[in-house]
Design an enzyme around this catalytic site. Structure first.
Site, PDB file in Angstrom:
ATOM      1  N   GLY A 713       0.751  -1.234  -0.074  1.00 16.35           N
ATOM      2  CA  GLY A 713       0.161   0.053  -0.069  1.00 16.35           C
ATOM      3  C   GLY A 713       0.826   1.408   0.026  1.00 16.35           C
ATOM      4  N   GLU A 749       5.173  -6.015   1.465  1.00 17.25           N
ATOM      5  CA  GLU A 749       4.694  -6.332  -0.023  1.00 17.25           C
ATOM      6  C   GLU A 749       4.451  -5.347  -0.702  1.00 17.25           C
ATOM      7  OE1 GLU A 749       1.360  -8.790   1.080  1.00 17.25           O
ATOM      8  OE2 GLU A 749       2.740 -10.326   2.474  1.00 17.25           O
ATOM      9  N   PRO A 750       5.346  -4.472  -1.093  1.00 17.21           N
ATOM     10  CA  PRO A 750       4.513  -3.274  -1.898  1.00 17.21           C
ATOM     11  C   PRO A 750       4.678  -3.926  -3.514  1.00 17.21           C
ATOM     12  CG  PRO A 750       7.234  -3.370  -1.785  1.00 17.21           C
ATOM     13  CD  PRO A 750       6.651  -4.367  -0.818  1.00 17.21           C
ATOM     14  N   ARG A 752       2.527  -1.574  -6.326  1.00 21.38           N
ATOM     15  CA  ARG A 752       2.305  -0.366  -7.086  1.00 21.38           C
ATOM     16  C   ARG A 752       3.632   0.414  -6.735  1.00 21.38           C
ATOM     17  NH1 ARG A 752      -0.712   4.695  -6.951  1.00 21.38           N
ATOM     18  NH2 ARG A 752      -1.100   4.956  -9.230  1.00 21.38           N
ATOM     19  N   ARG A 788      -8.397   1.440 -14.116  1.00 22.21           N
ATOM     20  CA  ARG A 788      -8.579   2.266 -12.804  1.00 22.21           C
ATOM     21  C   ARG A 788      -9.202   3.611 -12.811  1.00 22.21           C
ATOM     22  NH1 ARG A 788      -3.955   4.387 -10.683  1.00 22.21           N
ATOM     23  NH2 ARG A 788      -4.433   3.825  -8.453  1.00 22.21           N
ATOM     24  N   TYR A 792     -12.199   3.286  -9.509  1.00 26.97           N
ATOM     25  CA  TYR A 792     -12.273   4.209  -8.573  1.00 26.97           C
ATOM     26  C   TYR A 792     -11.776   5.419  -8.846  1.00 26.97           C
ATOM     27  CZ  TYR A 792      -8.003   0.928  -8.097  1.00 26.97           C
ATOM     28  OH  TYR A 792      -6.833   0.032  -8.582  1.00 26.97           O
ATOM     29  N   CYS A 819     -18.097   1.298 -25.192  1.00 28.62           N
ATOM     30  CA  CYS A 819     -19.568   1.612 -25.286  1.00 28.62           C
ATOM     31  C   CYS A 819     -20.073   1.875 -23.647  1.00 28.62           C
ATOM     32  CB  CYS A 819     -20.134   0.874 -26.105  1.00 28.62           C
ATOM     33  SG  CYS A 819     -22.084   1.535 -26.508  1.00 28.62           S
ATOM     34  N   GLU A 820     -19.433   2.625 -23.051  1.00 20.59           N
ATOM     35  CA  GLU A 820     -19.887   2.894 -21.458  1.00 20.59           C
ATOM     36  C   GLU A 820     -19.404   4.333 -21.486  1.00 20.59           C
ATOM     37  OE1 GLU A 820     -21.068   0.922 -19.445  1.00 20.59           O
ATOM     38  OE2 GLU A 820     -20.865  -1.037 -20.329  1.00 20.59           O
TER      39      GLU A 820
END
Length: 892
Positions: A713, A749-750, A752, A788, A792, A819-820
């Site tokens: 995180g 535990e990185p 990103r 992404r 969020y 198509c969204e």
């Protein structure tokens, strides 16, 4: 100049605005400008240097147990550093005050007294020290300045039904005009006056404080008492915005607001102004300005009269967390005379200020603002006991107030219908429409507030024609004008700028395409390996590209896997990998996946009592980790917070005793405790706090534990307004944990953090469109490649790589071909005028980019390539148009 002709202007500077010599030079320049250009006498109101109030608050507690010496040294060290920068002598300027602080701390220790009176005296020293140094600096620079003790000017009012702590630490002062004070300051021979915010005295002459944010209020009191021509609030943002710019970088500057609108914006959660500072200026019709210390010439927000002028308009969205609701229910309320008087008398007796109220035939619900009330357990329990004589009362905790602020909102209700659809399927605990018609407030669950504000802002502001005289540039645009992205190392451009020609050639030959830079990965790995931890494991769900995994393995990192597929990829690439570097951390996975992981020799993490209860024989004789839910998650969005009662991950702290018993019954040994709070965390102490929680659990329940796995995180700044994670501070806090608990190994535990900044997504412009005031730039790929932003609300930097040096000319939504309606990669981005075929670069996509891609609409997502190890730009580019060598794999 006669005393009667002296005109005052009040300038308030907050903690970050007085923390460095550079900022004090801004204060010097602004004071001189008011004197020389406007003929005014500036009264400069200053806070303590940034973080000093918190430090002094901690010092009070440490002093009562005789452990204050290190904190006193820290206070001295910070002010000595500022004094050196200002070129003044610390002892000459503030030696007496530092000695006074030491005496107060010693007295608190001898008497074991950390009560509100002592707390007020000690915490007041922050402002005293900063202004002593500031006055010496201004005088040294040739601006004679009178240092004024605010406690001789501002006297608190007596307040009934208020606790001693409230009267001493959250005092109020009359805002009546004070001709005697004005005459006193006018007679001072110095052209400039420097005084403190936050401080006042009571009628006995003892020090009191005006509450957190009290420096704004001090400035307003001085302006009112002196009849100032205006009150300027200088801070680290240029003004009020349509939403919190830290949450929504596209939030727009509000150029002008009425006193009432500003009061509502501040009261309902905006942090730019303290709510109490507006009333004194409003009463005396003193104009207010919010100004930006970083850029003194930038436009700000002007606050003036005119509440009744103009048509209906939403000015801002605010949200205020830490709200508590008190629900009061009784069938005897209907037409009962005096019921409301009786129940609200209970609040008054406990010194509680009610914020919002909603009534029905059998229920009254009131909100309490945690920032304005002391909501300790004893006070709340007493309130419930008092209310029980009149009704059935209960508390609804962990709420937030989301407010639309503006003028004539009732007239806007028919036009707000589509925007309010954002609340669909969202529990709403209370709705309040202000009698002033300046706000419409919804009280919701606290964990939904950020999402609702983002969605409402998009509906109300992004696609709306906005009056230029009311709204200015966005926070993102203002920061872009400041210069390079602040989290990059000094004097070093982003890696993709150095390899621009290679990337353009790749995009035209193979686009759309993800590109990874290996040097960025190795630099991030080296930084993490400098932390005081025994093991770094790469959370490979962030990006399982084989070339990247080889790079990670070569650095000696381990692997955190969450599926059999991830285990298989690691073992295919590294069949001889030491299994001690392999961790399996699934969630709600079927039994056969645990069997498979155990067969590989990986360490398995269990995060559910069900596994220990039903599949215990699988774990017999094995060493396992338990994933613990510490009770609260963190992160930039609800969907990335992986702890707390609403999260599906981990074993609750309350269930650990049972987990220990089940593990013993199964014949398995718990050798590690694991937790993971979420993603995008930028507070460096988070992992140390997590480690202490795990250490306590291990000490109480699991004597065989050797490892505290703190998860990942580690945040990567997504917007220019965010600061980079301070790895040095993180390391210091973890080192303190290791010193306190030397028997435990620390793992992280990185994912990103290792790879996000290494990746970019390149895509060519396909079409351009304008609908009314809204412009769109279409790309050849969209949410099928990068999910992404839709999932969020993630923010990614977007630049036109083809026209990198061209000035911004348009504000446009960057969209894809899916198509969204949610296929938006970036909203309201400032870009040069784009043309079909231009290559746009989307930054920080190395993590959870290609890894989360899909073939939705049967459109294949962008492939991913890893550039060769970095070479000098001239060698790497070769001849014009030459593509850099890349590695790729059919596996991604």
């Amino acid at each position: 100049m006669s005393v009667s002709s002296v005109r005052f202007v009040v300038l308030k500077f907050g903690g970050t605005s007085v923390a460095t010599a550079e900022r004090w030079r801004t204060i010097l320049e602004q004071a001189r400008e008011r004197i020389e250009r406007e003929g005014l006498k500036p009264v400069v109101v200053c806070s303590a240097v940034s973080k000093m109030t918190d430090l002094l608050g901690r010092l009070v507690g440490e002093a009562t147990i005789g452990r204050h010496a290190p904190l006193l040294s820290k206070v001295r060290e910070l002010h000595a550093e500022l004094a050196r920068g200002l070129g003044v002598d610390l002892e000459a300027a503030a030696g007496a005050e530092l000695a006074e602080l030491e005496r107060l701390a010693l007295g608190a220790g001898l008497l074991r007294d950390g009560g509100p009176r002592v707390r007020a005296q000690i915490m007041a020293m922050g402002e005293i020290l900063s202004t002593r140094l500031g006055a010496a600096f201004l005088a040294r620079e040739g601006l004679p300045t009178a240092w004024l003790d605010a406690r001789t000017c501002l006297v608190s009012e007596a307040e009934e039904n208020r606790s001693e702590a409230h009267r001493l630490l959250n005092a109020t002062v009359s805002d009546e005009a004070d001709p005697a004070l004005a005459e006193r300051l006018a007679k001072l021979p110095e052209p400039c006056v420097l005084t403190q915010g936050f401080l006042a005295s009571d009628r006995e002459g003892q020090t009191v404080l005006l509450g957190r944010g009290g420096s704004d209020t001090s400035a307003a009191y001085f302006a009112a008492k002196l009849g100032a021509v205006r009150c300027e609030i200088w801070t680290d943002v240029p003004g009020l915005f349509t939403a919190d710019p830290r949450l929504i970088p596209a939030a727009l500057l509000v150029r002008q607001a009425s006193y009432g609108e500003a009061q509502e914006i501040a009261s309902m959660g905006a942090k730019v102004l303290h709510p109490r500072c507006i009333a004194p200026c409003r009463r005396h019709r003193i104009p207010m300005e919010i100004r930006w210390t970083n850029r003194p010439r930038a436009e700000g927000t002007h606050i003036v009269g005119g509440e009744k002028a103009g048509s209906g308009q939403v000015k801002a969205l605010t949200h205020k967390k830490g709200v508590l609701l008190v629900s009061m229910e009784t069938q005897g309320m209907w037409q009962q005379v005096g019921f409301l008087a009786n129940v609200f008398a209970c609040f008054k007796a406990r010194g509680l200020s009610v914020d919002l109220v909603s009534t029905s035939e059998m229920n009254v619900t009131a909100s309490l603002d945690g920032s304005a009330n002391m909501l300790d357990d004893a006070t709340l329990e007493g309130l419930l006991a008092d209310l029980s004589k009149h009704c059935r009362a209960r508390l609804i905790r962990s709420c937030a107030a989301v407010s639309l602020v503006g003028r004539h909102l009732r007239a806007l209700l028919p036009r707000l219908g589509s925007a309010l659809a954002a609340f669909e399927d969202q529990p709403i605990h209370l709705v309040s429409q202000a009698a002033s018609d300046l706000n419409l407030t919804f009280v919701v669950d606290e964990d939904q507030a950020d999402r609702l504000v983002r969605e409402l802002h998009g509906r109300l502001f992004d696609a709306k024609k906005l009056a230029e005289e009311t709204f200015g540039p966005s926070w993102r645009e203002l920061l872009a004008e400041q210069g390079p992205t602040p989290w990059l190392p000094a004097n070093r451009p982003a890696w993709w700028k150095e390899r621009r020609e290679q990337l353009l050639a790749l995009a035209h030959e193979r686009g759309p395409i993800y590109v990874l830079d290996p040097d960025s990965v190795t630099e991030a790995a080296a930084a993490l390996q400098g932390l005081p931890v025994e093991r770094v494991l790469y959370a490979m769900k962030a990006n399982p590209h084989p070339g990247l995994l080889r790079l990670v393995e070569s650095r000696g990192l381990g692997f955190d896997c969450v599926s059999p597929g991830e285990l298989d990829r690691v073992l295919e690439l590294f069949p001889r990998l030491d299994r001690a570097r392999l961790l399996f951390t699934p969630n709600f996975a079927p039994r056969h996946e645990y069997e498979r992981a155990l067969a590989t020799g990986a360490t398995v993490t269990v995060d559910n009592l069900f596994i220990l209860e039903r599949w215990g024989e699988l774990l017999a004789g094995k060493e396992i980790f338990l994933r613990v839910d510490p009770g609260a998650g963190r992160g930039h969005h609800d969907h990335v917070r992986t702890a707390g009662p609403q999260a599906k991950f981990g074993i609750a702290l309350a269930d650990l005793e049972r987990a220990a018993a089940l593990a013993q019954r199964a014949g398995t040994k718990v050798v590690g405790l694991h937790s993971h709070l979420g993603s995008g965390i930028l507070e460096p102490q988070s992992w140390a706090q997590e480690a202490l929680t795990l250490a306590e659990a291990a000490t109480r329940r699991f004597p065989g534990v050797r490892v505290l796995d703190l998860g990942g995180g580690l945040g990567v700044p997504e917007t220019p307004s965010q600061s980079a994670l301070d790895l040095k501070a993180m390391g210091q806090s973890l080192a303190a944990v290791r010193a306190a608990h030397p028997s435990y190994q620390l793992w992280i535990e990185p994912g990103r953090f290792l790879v996000a900044r290494a990746g970019v997504l390149l895509a060519r412009v396909t079409q351009l469109k304008t609908k009314g005031e809204v412009s769109f730039v279409g790309l050849e790929t969209g949410m099928n490649s990068l999910l992404r932003p839709a999932l969020y609300g993630a923010h990614h930097e977007i630049v036109n790589l083809t026209r990198l040096e061209a000035p911004a000319a348009v504000t446009a939504h960057v969209v894809g071909p899916i198509c969204e309606s949610g296929d938006v990669l970036g909203r309201s981005r400032r870009l040069p005028a784009c043309e079909e075929g231009d290559v746009l670069l989307i930054g920080t996509t190395g993590a959870y980019g290609r890894a989360m891609a899909s073939s939705y609409n049967l459109r294949e997502p962008a492939p991913e390539v890893l550039l060769d190890a970095y070479r000098p730009a001239s060698a790497a580019r070769g001849s014009p148009g030459q593509v850099a060598k890349v590695s790729t794999s059919s596996g991604t």
